[in-house]
Design an enzyme around this catalytic site. Structure first.
Site, PDB file in Angstrom:
ATOM      1  N   GLU A   1      48.401  45.329  79.286  1.00 44.61           N
ATOM      2  CA  GLU A   1      47.135  45.550  79.980  1.00 44.61           C
ATOM      3  C   GLU A   1      47.136  45.144  81.448  1.00 44.61           C
ATOM      4  O   GLU A   1      46.209  44.470  81.921  1.00 44.61           O
ATOM      5  CB  GLU A   1      45.997  44.816  79.243  1.00 44.61           C
ATOM      6  CG  GLU A   1      45.733  45.346  77.856  1.00 44.61           C
ATOM      7  CD  GLU A   1      44.513  44.718  77.181  1.00 44.61           C
ATOM      8  OE1 GLU A   1      44.006  45.301  76.225  1.00 44.61           O
ATOM      9  OE2 GLU A   1      44.078  43.621  77.626  1.00 44.61           O
TER      10      GLU A   1
ATOM     11  N   GLU B   1      46.318  47.681  69.866  1.00 43.94           N
ATOM     12  CA  GLU B   1      45.142  46.843  69.632  1.00 43.94           C
ATOM     13  C   GLU B   1      43.980  47.739  69.227  1.00 43.94           C
ATOM     14  O   GLU B   1      43.739  48.788  69.848  1.00 43.94           O
ATOM     15  CB  GLU B   1      44.734  46.056  70.886  1.00 43.94           C
ATOM     16  CG  GLU B   1      45.586  44.856  71.217  1.00 43.94           C
ATOM     17  CD  GLU B   1      44.941  44.015  72.307  1.00 43.94           C
ATOM     18  OE1 GLU B   1      43.682  44.033  72.417  1.00 43.94           O
ATOM     19  OE2 GLU B   1      45.672  43.342  73.056  1.00 43.94           O
TER      20      GLU B   1
END
Length: 425
Positions: free
Chosen positions: A207, A317
């Site tokens: 991320e 995720e």
């Protein structure tokens, strides 16, 4: 047949065998079998969202992440608390239970400070022996390990899960930070290049993002791409061309559409490259206001989006819940948008009965989570290489816990045992 012709035929025949002889050998049959896994979030990178008591016990409201955990309390006290956490939060029993649940991968977030801390960084070290234990436990249990770099020097996103909550990313603004991260990749490659049957994937960054006033700074993408290329070279050729490793190089889409990555690291020039994307339907007012049926419908539609990805792609995720009610999810002492506590958000309703212990959840809510979980796993397997749910264990937010889902019925004991096999049509 002339000798020259025989030589030509031999060369052609041998060259036709080169791809099969030299093809990389991965530690799992990616492309043939689906990844079904779970994250071990909050273990080696701590977060108040996962284990609020670890932070509450400090008695200091300034402690909001791993950086401040070491900054605002005695180092000895901090280490003692972290060691107790590392020793108990995840154990070999968890690996046994994960394998028994029919899963084949665990994804383990780590921070750069596992290997590298400089004088002005207050991070507490000691995580490395636990990562090595985890690899041993995985090998015994028949699980595969994805090691994911969640925390880079300077923070690659400013998020709490990077270990250093900041107003934005500073990683990409400092070449020393980038170089230190590259060194971490060298360490991980040296450790696991010959152990790909247990550790088949290294995720080089999680991320990375640089939002300034809500807008992504394109500068982070320029630096990140060069870092991706450099990390690929390190991981694929740890011995500088004398031997290629079979490690999968996992990237993150940095919150760009998957189509953004068209022609990036194309095959066959680049081999064993996998893209990780994260899908949550809660971090925005529109998503927060969607009905149960709308959440499920969108989950089903995601199969089509993933199928167009230019690279092997997994959902690294995601979760079975549809709301952001869990305490500290958005940061320590930051309220959820669902109940309107987050400044600027529009209230959907009360969070009572939507977070905490499963015993407080309604039958309707648990049945929705079962449907939503099934829609997502079907979609992610249909459109991509599979999925890794966030997360295995939570201290007090069962709606996010795979372990709690198994115990309370919204996750099946066998991930292919669908109660709603036609939920996506």
């Amino acid at each position: 047949m002339s000798s020259l012709f025989r030589v030509f035929v031999t060369v052609v025949a041998c060259s036709s065998l080169v791809p099969s002889v030299l093809a990389l050998q991965y530690g799992f049959p990616y492309g043939k079998e689906k990844i079904r896994g779970v994250n071990l979030g909050g273990w080696l990178v701590v977060e108040p969202f996962t284990t609020p008591s670890l932070f509450d016990n400090t008695g200091d409201n300034r402690i909001v992440d791993e950086w401040t955990f070491g900054q605002y309390q005695d180092k000895g006290k901090a280490y003692k608390a972290l060691k107790q956490h590392w020793d108990t939060f995840i154990t070999e029993k968890d690996f046994i239970d994960i394998a028994a649940a029919g899963l084949n991968h665990v994804r383990i977030p780590i921070g750069h400070w596992m290997f590298d801390v400089v004088s002005d960084e207050p991070f507490i070290q000691g995580q490395l022996p636990y990562l090595l234990k985890a690899v041993d436990w995985a090998e015994k249990s028949g699980l595969k390990v994805i090691i994911a770099l969640y925390g880079a020097p300077g923070s690659q996103n400013g998020f709490t899960n990077s270990g250093h909550h900041r107003n934005t990313s500073y990683w990409y603004t400092n070449q020393t930070y980038v170089d230190r991260t590259t060194t971490v990749m060298k360490r991980l490659t040296a450790m696991f290049a010959d152990k790909t049957t247990v550790v088949p994937i290294i995720q080089v960054m999680n991320e990375a993002a640089a939002f300034r006033n809500g807008v992504m700074d394109p500068g982070v993408l320029t630096v990140l791409k060069q870092y991706y290329y450099g990390s690929y070279k390190i991981i694929r050729n740890p011995l500088q061309g004398r031997k290629q490793s079979g490690l999968i190089v996992m990237l993150h889409d940095t919150f760009r559409p998957l189509s953004y990555w068209n022609k990036f690291m194309p095959s066959p020039q680049y081999e064993g490259v996998m893209m990780d994307t994260h899908i949550y339907q809660m971090f925005g007012d529109h998503d927060a206001h969607m009905s149960y049926a709308e959440h499920i419908q969108r989950a089903c539609q995601n199969a089509t989006i993933m199928a167009t990805s230019p690279l092997m792609t997994i959902i690294g995720e995601w979760t079975a819940t549809n709301n952001d009610c869990a305490p500290h999810l958005l940061g320590r002492f930051v309220g959820p948008r669902y109940d309107g506590s987050l400044p600027g958000s529009t209230r959907v309703g009360s969070c009572v009965g939507l977070t905490g212990k499963a015993s407080t959840f309604s039958k309707e809510y648990k049945e929705f989570m079962r449907q939503y979980w099934e829609a997502q796993t079907m979609s992610y397997e249909k459109g991509g290489e599979g999925w890794v749910m966030w997360t295995w264990k939570m201290e007090n937010a069962d709606e996010w816990s795979y372990q709690a889902g198994l115990a309370n019925g919204w996750i099946p004991q066998d991930p292919t045992d669908y109660k709603y096999p036609h939920i996506c049509g």
